[in-house]
Design a protein around this motif. Structure first.
Motif, PDB file in Angstrom:
ATOM      1  N   UNK A  31      26.751  43.481  30.009  1.00 19.22           N
ATOM      2  CA  UNK A  31      27.488  44.302  30.968  1.00 19.22           C
ATOM      3  C   UNK A  31      27.500  43.722  32.374  1.00 19.22           C
ATOM      4  N   UNK A  32      26.953  42.549  32.557  1.00 20.32           N
ATOM      5  CA  UNK A  32      26.931  41.939  33.875  1.00 20.32           C
ATOM      6  C   UNK A  32      28.207  41.136  34.121  1.00 20.32           C
ATOM      7  N   UNK A  33      28.640  41.025  35.378  1.00 12.60           N
ATOM      8  CA  UNK A  33      29.845  40.216  35.660  1.00 12.60           C
ATOM      9  C   UNK A  33      29.686  38.760  35.266  1.00 12.60           C
ATOM     10  N   UNK A  34      28.444  38.248  35.278  1.00 15.34           N
ATOM     11  CA  UNK A  34      28.232  36.851  34.909  1.00 15.34           C
ATOM     12  C   UNK A  34      28.451  36.601  33.419  1.00 15.34           C
ATOM     13  N   UNK A  35      28.492  37.653  32.601  1.00 12.04           N
ATOM     14  CA  UNK A  35      28.737  37.474  31.175  1.00 12.04           C
ATOM     15  C   UNK A  35      30.141  36.911  30.924  1.00 12.04           C
ATOM     16  N   UNK A  36      31.115  37.375  31.718  1.00 16.61           N
ATOM     17  CA  UNK A  36      32.462  36.824  31.595  1.00 16.61           C
ATOM     18  C   UNK A  36      32.487  35.351  31.984  1.00 16.61           C
ATOM     19  N   UNK A  37      31.717  34.984  32.994  1.00 17.96           N
ATOM     20  CA  UNK A  37      31.639  33.573  33.380  1.00 17.96           C
ATOM     21  C   UNK A  37      31.018  32.739  32.270  1.00 17.96           C
ATOM     22  N   UNK A  38      29.991  33.266  31.602  1.00 20.25           N
ATOM     23  CA  UNK A  38      29.360  32.541  30.507  1.00 20.25           C
ATOM     24  C   UNK A  38      30.339  32.347  29.343  1.00 20.25           C
ATOM     25  N   UNK A  39      31.095  33.393  29.001  1.00 18.57           N
ATOM     26  CA  UNK A  39      32.078  33.270  27.922  1.00 18.57           C
ATOM     27  C   UNK A  39      33.179  32.288  28.296  1.00 18.57           C
ATOM     28  N   UNK A  40      33.573  32.276  29.547  1.00 15.78           N
ATOM     29  CA  UNK A  40      34.595  31.338  30.003  1.00 15.78           C
ATOM     30  C   UNK A  40      34.114  29.895  29.875  1.00 15.78           C
ATOM     31  N   UNK A  41      32.843  29.659  30.181  1.00 17.05           N
ATOM     32  CA  UNK A  41      32.315  28.311  30.076  1.00 17.05           C
ATOM     33  C   UNK A  41      32.181  27.875  28.623  1.00 17.05           C
ATOM     34  N   UNK A  42      31.910  28.813  27.727  1.00 16.95           N
ATOM     35  CA  UNK A  42      31.874  28.471  26.298  1.00 16.95           C
ATOM     36  C   UNK A  42      33.243  27.984  25.847  1.00 16.95           C
ATOM     37  N   UNK A  43      34.297  28.686  26.271  1.00 14.01           N
ATOM     38  CA  UNK A  43      35.653  28.247  25.923  1.00 14.01           C
ATOM     39  C   UNK A  43      35.989  26.918  26.581  1.00 14.01           C
ATOM     40  N   UNK A  44      35.531  26.714  27.814  1.00 11.05           N
ATOM     41  CA  UNK A  44      35.806  25.446  28.496  1.00 11.05           C
ATOM     42  C   UNK A  44      35.128  24.271  27.803  1.00 11.05           C
ATOM     43  N   UNK A  45      34.013  24.522  27.136  1.00  8.10           N
ATOM     44  CA  UNK A  45      33.329  23.453  26.402  1.00  8.10           C
ATOM     45  C   UNK A  45      34.240  22.890  25.330  1.00  8.10           C
ATOM     46  N   UNK A  46      34.888  23.768  24.560  1.00  9.30           N
ATOM     47  CA  UNK A  46      35.784  23.299  23.501  1.00  9.30           C
ATOM     48  C   UNK A  46      37.100  22.779  24.076  1.00  9.30           C
ATOM     49  N   UNK A  47      37.525  23.313  25.212  1.00  4.95           N
ATOM     50  CA  UNK A  47      38.746  22.824  25.846  1.00  4.95           C
ATOM     51  C   UNK A  47      38.573  21.376  26.291  1.00  4.95           C
ATOM     52  N   UNK A  48      37.399  21.046  26.812  1.00 13.14           N
ATOM     53  CA  UNK A  48      37.157  19.680  27.275  1.00 13.14           C
ATOM     54  C   UNK A  48      37.045  18.694  26.125  1.00 13.14           C
ATOM     55  N   UNK A  49      36.769  19.158  24.911  1.00 14.71           N
ATOM     56  CA  UNK A  49      36.610  18.275  23.761  1.00 14.71           C
ATOM     57  C   UNK A  49      37.833  18.245  22.849  1.00 14.71           C
ATOM     58  N   UNK A  50      38.963  18.808  23.287  1.00 20.97           N
ATOM     59  CA  UNK A  50      40.152  18.827  22.445  1.00 20.97           C
ATOM     60  C   UNK A  50      40.693  17.423  22.237  1.00 20.97           C
ATOM     61  N   UNK A  51      41.202  17.177  21.028  1.00 16.66           N
ATOM     62  CA  UNK A  51      41.837  15.914  20.701  1.00 16.66           C
ATOM     63  C   UNK A  51      43.356  16.057  20.832  1.00 16.66           C
TER      64      UNK A  51
END
Length: 526
Positions: A123-143
């Motif tokens: 329920x913390x605002x930083x949880x959205x930031x953590x989920x966004x960074x998880x998605x960015x991890x796979x975005x940076x590794x796209x082929x």
């Protein structure tokens, strides 16, 4: 006396500064704000305890690139001060150290840390930031679109999860734009596969891929081209119906059915993408089919123009970077519009082939054509566990050689085969052919299973017994010297050993010629 006047003035000024009340001290000094900022996660926290010192030390180490030291200090703080007010920020900072370190193993550790943070602080605002960074991890590794799309699919899944779980976050607009870029890469992959099948005239697989693309990703930058190619695939199937060994009325009805489907694709280009670059090609195809050209509405014109204006023009520099860039290019993705949040039902080549069989049977038997299920956009997946159905693009044997109207099996070129009846009639309403009978099946062979009533399963027909195999020539008898068996007969041709071969010196040359010149005598012409 005049010498003491400056000293008295300085003393008076000093007395006035001392007499200024504390409430007006802010006029001369800037008050430090305690408001939290994105650059300083510790702003707003006033604790001066050892846990704060450890946290500041870890942040300083992380800025210098010493990620191991930063993780050690953060873990020490969490273990020593479990009730610290920096606990939540320290947990998130551990994931940031792995994220900034980079590398496959480090990014996997970062994803695990971010997932744990979301579990403990949902329920913390930083949880959205953590989920966004998880998605960015796979975005940076796209082929690129022609490579493995595992990271592309995971990035799409994580961005959708972030938008659905944290709809009030300030990071939602950025997540939607990233999702549009990911879907641009996925749509480009589907378009390339569909175009590949079109070049090989595999129309069932072409229709399956392009129809799935246009249903799932309407914001794709080449949606007009995909619809044009989809309409061309239906037009090609309409041309193939003219090769069927059926009546003229059945041919006309089948051609009309596929021409209607092609016209719908062209009309969608004109009405949905009126500002697209290839809309004039769709108008010309409609005129060629003798169909009216629809006029787009004002809302469709405004929407299409906004989509085209939002795209970034691909420059020569961007094309050059693709030669050395690891990931795909997303500059042509739209910047407006809602991305697709749920995948529609995937269309497969077997479904297209089955629909083709049903359409042909309905046309041959003068029955109403069943409604098309290929163009359905049901968001529910076909399987019960929620996974996408398998994509099999070549389920049926492709038939290209179509015989004339002499009877027998007729190949349509669309993945189906028409089987004529024994009396020479292909179906009700078909023109009878004289002198054509089907060959009886050979003994012991299994009968062909009918598909859809009048259509057999694809396979070679057993037309009769095979010719007798020729007897091989008898080998020469071998002689075994050990067992003393009879010797094989010798050849009666007698040859003389060491026979000299006569050579005509005038016509041929020989290296054994005794009169042949040697050494410097070769230079003497006489």
């Amino acid at each position: 006396m005049k010498r003491f006047i400056p000293s008295i003035s300085a003393l008076c000024l000093l007395a006035c500064m001392v007499a200024v009340p504390a409430s007006h001290a802010g006029v001369f000094t800037k008050k430090k704000s305690n408001k939290a900022s994105a650059d300083d996660p510790t702003a707003g926290l006033t604790s001066k305890q050892p846990d704060r010192e450890l946290f500041d030390k870890a942040l300083a180490a992380m800025k210098k690139g010493k990620y191991d030291v930063a993780r050690l200090d953060l873990q020490t703080m969490l273990n020593t001060y479990p009730e610290s007010e920096y606990q939540m920020r320290a947990k998130l900072a551990i994931g940031d150290t792995w994220y900034k370190e980079g590398g496959t193993a480090a990014l996997e550790q970062a994803e695990a840390e971010y997932k744990d943070f979301i579990t403990f602080f949902p329920n913390q605002p930083e949880a959205a930031e953590a989920q966004m960074k998880v998605a960015d991890i796979y975005f940076a590794q796209m082929e690129k679109p022609d490579r493995d799309d595992t990271n592309v699919a995971r990035a799409e899944q994580e961005y959708r999860l972030m938008i659905q779980q944290f709809p009030d976050s300030t990071l939602v607009p950025r997540a939607k734009q990233r999702l549009r870029e990911v879907q641009e890469v996925k749509a480009d992959r589907e378009y390339e596969i569909g175009s590949f099948y079109a070049t090989h005239e595999n129309w069932a697989a072409t229709i399956a891929r392009l129809q799935s693309l246009t249903d799932a990703y309407p914001l794709y930058s080449h949606s007009d081209l995909a619809l044009l190619q989809l309409g061309d695939a239906y037009a090609a199937e309409a041309n193939l119906t003219q090769k069927l060994n059926v009546s003229a009325a059945a041919k006309e009805r089948l051609a009309s059915i596929y021409d209607d489907r092609a016209a719908k694709c062209y009309e969608l280009v004109v009405t949905r993408y009126p500002m697209a670059p290839h809309v004039e090609d769709a108008r010309e195809r409609l005129i060629g089919l003798a169909r009216p050209v629809p006029e787009p509405s004002q809302a469709a014109l405004a929407e299409s123009e906004a989509e085209e204006q939002s795209r970034v023009n691909v420059k020569l520099k961007d094309r050059a970077l693709l030669l050395v860039k690891h990931g795909p290019s997303t500059v042509s993705a739209a910047r407006i519009g809602e991305p697709t949040m749920t995948d529609p039902k995937a269309i497969t080549a077997p479904a297209v082939s089955n629909e083709t069989v049903a359409t042909i049977n309905a046309a041959l038997n003068n029955k109403p054509v069943p409604p098309s299920e290929v163009a359905a956009t049901s968001p529910s997946p076909a399987s019960s566990d929620g996974s996408a159905p398998p994509r099999t693009d070549s389920p049926a044997t492709k038939m290209e050689n179509v015989p004339d109207n002499s009877g027998g099996n007729t190949s349509t070129g669309m993945g189906v085969t028409i089987l004529n009846n024994n009396d020479g009639n292909s179906s009700e309403g078909a023109a009878p052919t004289s002198g054509t009978t089907s060959a009886p099946a050979a003994a012991g062979s299994a009968p062909a299973a009918a598909v859809g009533g009048n259509l057999p399963s694809v396979g070679p027909a057993n037309t009769g017994a095979l010719p007798a195999v020729e007897k091989p020539a008898q080998a020469e008898m071998q002689h075994n010297d050990v067992q003393g068996g009879p010797a094989p007969p010798q050849s009666t041709v007698k040859t003389k050993k060491n026979a000299k071969v006569k050579v005509n010196k005038k016509q041929e040359s020989s290296t054994k010629d005794p009169n042949k010149k040697k050494g410097l005598d070769k230079l003497n012409p006489f």
